[in-house]
Design a protein around this motif. Structure first.
Motif, short mmCIF file in Angstrom:
data_model
loop_
_atom_site.label_atom_id
_atom_site.label_comp_id
_atom_site.label_asym_id
_atom_site.label_seq_id
_atom_site.Cartn_x
_atom_site.Cartn_y
_atom_site.Cartn_z
N GLN A 2 0.77 -1.49 0.38
CA GLN A 2 -0.32 -0.53 -0.35
C GLN A 2 1.20 1.22 0.27
N SER A 3 0.28 2.78 -0.42
CA SER A 3 1.21 3.80 -0.66
C SER A 3 0.13 4.26 0.62
N ASP A 4 1.46 5.44 0.95
CA ASP A 4 1.59 5.92 2.01
C ASP A 4 -0.45 6.44 2.01
N ALA A 5 -0.80 7.06 1.34
CA ALA A 5 -2.14 8.16 1.28
C ALA A 5 -3.58 6.15 1.64
N GLU A 6 -2.84 4.92 0.87
CA GLU A 6 -3.82 4.19 1.23
C GLU A 6 -4.01 3.37 2.80
N GLN A 7 -3.10 3.39 3.44
CA GLN A 7 -2.42 3.20 4.33
C GLN A 7 -3.48 4.01 5.66
N VAL A 8 -3.13 6.20 5.50
CA VAL A 8 -3.70 6.36 6.26
C VAL A 8 -5.50 6.15 5.80
N ALA A 9 -6.25 5.75 4.74
CA ALA A 9 -7.18 5.88 5.14
C ALA A 9 -7.46 4.73 5.19
N VAL A 10 -7.01 3.97 5.57
CA VAL A 10 -7.65 1.92 6.25
C VAL A 10 -8.00 1.93 7.70
N GLY A 11 -9.30 2.01 8.11
CA GLY A 11 -10.35 1.71 9.05
C GLY A 11 -10.76 3.37 9.50
N ALA A 12 -11.07 4.05 8.22
CA ALA A 12 -11.24 6.11 8.18
C ALA A 12 -13.01 6.18 8.02
N ILE A 13 -13.52 5.09 7.24
CA ILE A 13 -15.17 5.51 7.27
C ILE A 13 -16.36 4.93 8.41
N PRO A 14 -16.52 6.38 8.81
CA PRO A 14 -17.14 6.12 10.14
C PRO A 14 -18.95 5.41 9.51
N PRO A 15 -19.31 4.96 10.16
CA PRO A 15 -20.36 3.88 10.26
C PRO A 15 -21.75 4.84 9.67
N VAL A 16 -22.70 4.18 8.47
CA VAL A 16 -23.93 4.86 8.34
C VAL A 16 -25.31 4.93 9.17
N ARG A 17 -24.70 6.08 9.72
CA ARG A 17 -26.00 5.75 11.54
C ARG A 17 -26.73 6.98 11.52
N ARG A 18 -27.86 6.94 12.23
CA ARG A 18 -28.00 7.73 13.00
C ARG A 18 -27.88 7.88 14.34
N VAL A 19 -26.63 9.66 14.80
CA VAL A 19 -26.37 9.69 15.92
C VAL A 19 -27.76 9.25 17.11
N ALA A 20 -27.33 9.11 18.23
CA ALA A 20 -28.13 9.43 19.36
C ALA A 20 -28.34 11.02 19.60
N THR A 21 -29.79 10.89 20.15
CA THR A 21 -30.16 12.68 20.35
C THR A 21 -29.18 12.60 21.71
N PRO A 22 -29.05 12.54 22.62
CA PRO A 22 -28.38 13.33 23.50
C PRO A 22 -26.86 13.54 23.18
N THR A 23 -25.75 13.19 22.15
CA THR A 23 -24.98 13.29 21.44
C THR A 23 -24.93 14.27 20.92
#
Length: 482
Positions: A2-23
């Motif tokens: 992997q390139s440096d750019a690809e290494q930075v991206a690993v594990g970096a995708i947030p979940p597609v979700r509805r955030v809890a109201t208190p947060t």
């Protein structure tokens, strides 16, 4: 390999979700700090140093605009450093916690200048404005950068921004009501009220920042994990340059510079327009804050719904065009001689009804602009392999601060060209001067507002493209064979 750019991206995708109201509530509440700062900078700062302290309006506007030049360096630097921060509290929260005390210190100094010479006072305005702006950036840029990290859902991001703008405006309108009804009840030209005004704003910002940081602290473990590799400074600059050349980002920057500069002009001139054009009675100022807040609440409710039906770019363009027409409309009608005159029982009801609908449209457009900025993160990640939330929202925040930089400078210039006198008394300014002020405001606001709408419509992607991009990135993260 992997390139440096690809290494930075690993594990970096947030979940597609509805955030809890208190947060959501805690996250949104933090924006009240910027709302207080923005309202006071945009509405009272020029007035304070011009009409209370007695400095020429054009010189005050120029000093504040010069402070804006520092933001052109500070904001991207904070965004970039925030993206690359490594700590047990993640990338954003160390900055959020650390900003609270410097904001309070700079704020108190700004509104309590010592006895200085003419040029000494201008230096004081410049220096304290830089301190406040830098401290606010250290909170607001990392805080805004959290929004795309909380969820990758296209519509949820609009909801997140709706909460943020609701509390941001509530903070500003709450400070406006406190200013007119308590701290400055003796008059906005009475200097004795400003020390309490400064303390009230400082306390409000301090509380908002800590509540938001603490209330979102539990989210740290759920935020995207980004690998940050060490690299030479030159390589970091190259990455930054590659990131900010993103076309979608540049379009939003163009829209933001136009809209927020227009808003800055409107805010900086607001007390002049209320006092010298409409000659509002004291009780109307309390109603004004409630009127604007009502418009923000309606925007909170309708902006996500309209965007869900039409898409964010079209909705943002439509709201922006309507906002420009609504805000300038009463001034056009006044010049035409068909709007209620000062003192008429119809003036406040008609004017404030228009202001309410205008607030709904203008805030809706900014909610959608911020939501589109969150979507640019994945657009850039596909192109560069890096997530750069901090850099993008630093750019967005920079144009927001044009509200109190370019806007105040333009407002001061308008007042100077119009020949508006210092220490003026409402009702005794020549009508020709008031008309010149009004006409210049109309032309400048309309031009900037319609240009912002043009940029919003040129945003290059919508829901389908964003969802496909998120799915592609999520698939790329999956281990081979799954």
């Amino acid at each position: 390999m992997q390139s440096d750019a690809e290494q930075v991206a690993v594990g970096a995708i947030p979940p597609v979700r509805r955030v809890a109201t208190p947060t959501m509530l805690a996250y949104g509440f933090g924006a009240a700090a910027y709302g207080v700062k923005d309202l006071c900078f945009s509405t009272f700062l020029l007035l304070f140093y011009n009409q209370v302290i007695g400095l020429p309006s054009a010189e005050v506007g120029f000093a504040i605009m010069c402070a804006l030049l520092f933001d052109a360096v500070i904001d991207p630097a904070i965004g970039f450093l925030s993206d690359r921060t490594k700590s047990r509290w993640g990338r954003r929260h160390p900055w959020m916690y650390a900003s609270a005390v410097p904001i309070v210190a700079g704020w108190l100094l700004l509104w309590n200048p010592p006895a200085l010479s003419h040029y000494g006072m201008l230096v004081w305005v410049f220096a304290t404005a830089v301190v406040v702006r830098t401290a606010v950036s250290a909170y607001e840029v990392p805080s805004q950068a959290l929004s795309p990290e909380l969820s990758a859902d296209y519509d949820e991001r609009t909801r997140i921004m709706a909460y943020r703008y609701l509390f941001g405006w509530a903070g500003g309108m709450g400070m406006m009501m406190a200013a007119y009804g308590w701290f400055l009840a003796g008059g906005v030209l009475n200097r004795s009220g400003y020390p309490g005004f400064a303390i009230g704003g400082a306390v409000a910002m301090f509380v908002a920042i800590l509540v938001s940081a603490l209330g979102t602290h539990s989210e740290i473990k759920r935020l995207p994990k980004v690998e940050i590799a060490r690299q030479p400074f030159r390589a970091s600059l190259a990455e930054l340059g590659e990131t900010v050349r993103n076309r979608a980002f540049l379009i939003l920057m163009g829209a933001g510079i136009c809209y927020y500069s227009a808003q800055g002009i409107s805010f900086a001139l607001s007390n002049y327009l209320y006092a010298y054009v409409w000659q509002l009675p004291p009780w109307a100022y309390q109603m004004l804050a409630l009127t604007l807040l009502l418009g923000v609440v309606v925007a909170f409710l309708i902006a996500p719904r309209v965007a869900k039906r039409t898409g964010k770019p079209i909705a943002a363009m439509g709201f922006m065009i309507a906002a420009a027409i609504l805000l300038t409309g009463p001034y056009v009608l006044r010049l035409a001689g068909v709007f209620p005159e000062p003192g008429s029982p119809w003036l406040v009801p008609v004017l404030f009804t228009i202001f309410t609908v205008n607030a709904t449209c203008s805030v809706s457009s900014t909610i959608l602009g911020a939501s589109m900025m969150a979507d640019v993160v994945e657009h850039s990640e596909v192109e560069t392999g890096r997530r750069s939330e901090g850099v993008f929202f630093a750019g967005g925040f920079f144009v927001q601060k044009c509200t109190s930089g370019l806007g105040i400078f333009a407002a001061g210039t308008i007042l100077s060209i119009a020949g508006f006198p210092a220490l003026a008394e409402p009702g005794k300014v020549p009508e020709a001067t008031v008309d010149r002020l009004t006409l210049m405001f109309i032309l400048l606001y309309m031009g900037l507002g319609f240009t912002a709408a043009f940029f919003y419509r040129r945003f290059p992607f919508g829901r389908a493209e964003h969802l496909a991009r998120v799915a592609h990135l999520a698939k790329a993260e999956m281990p081979a064979g799954k």
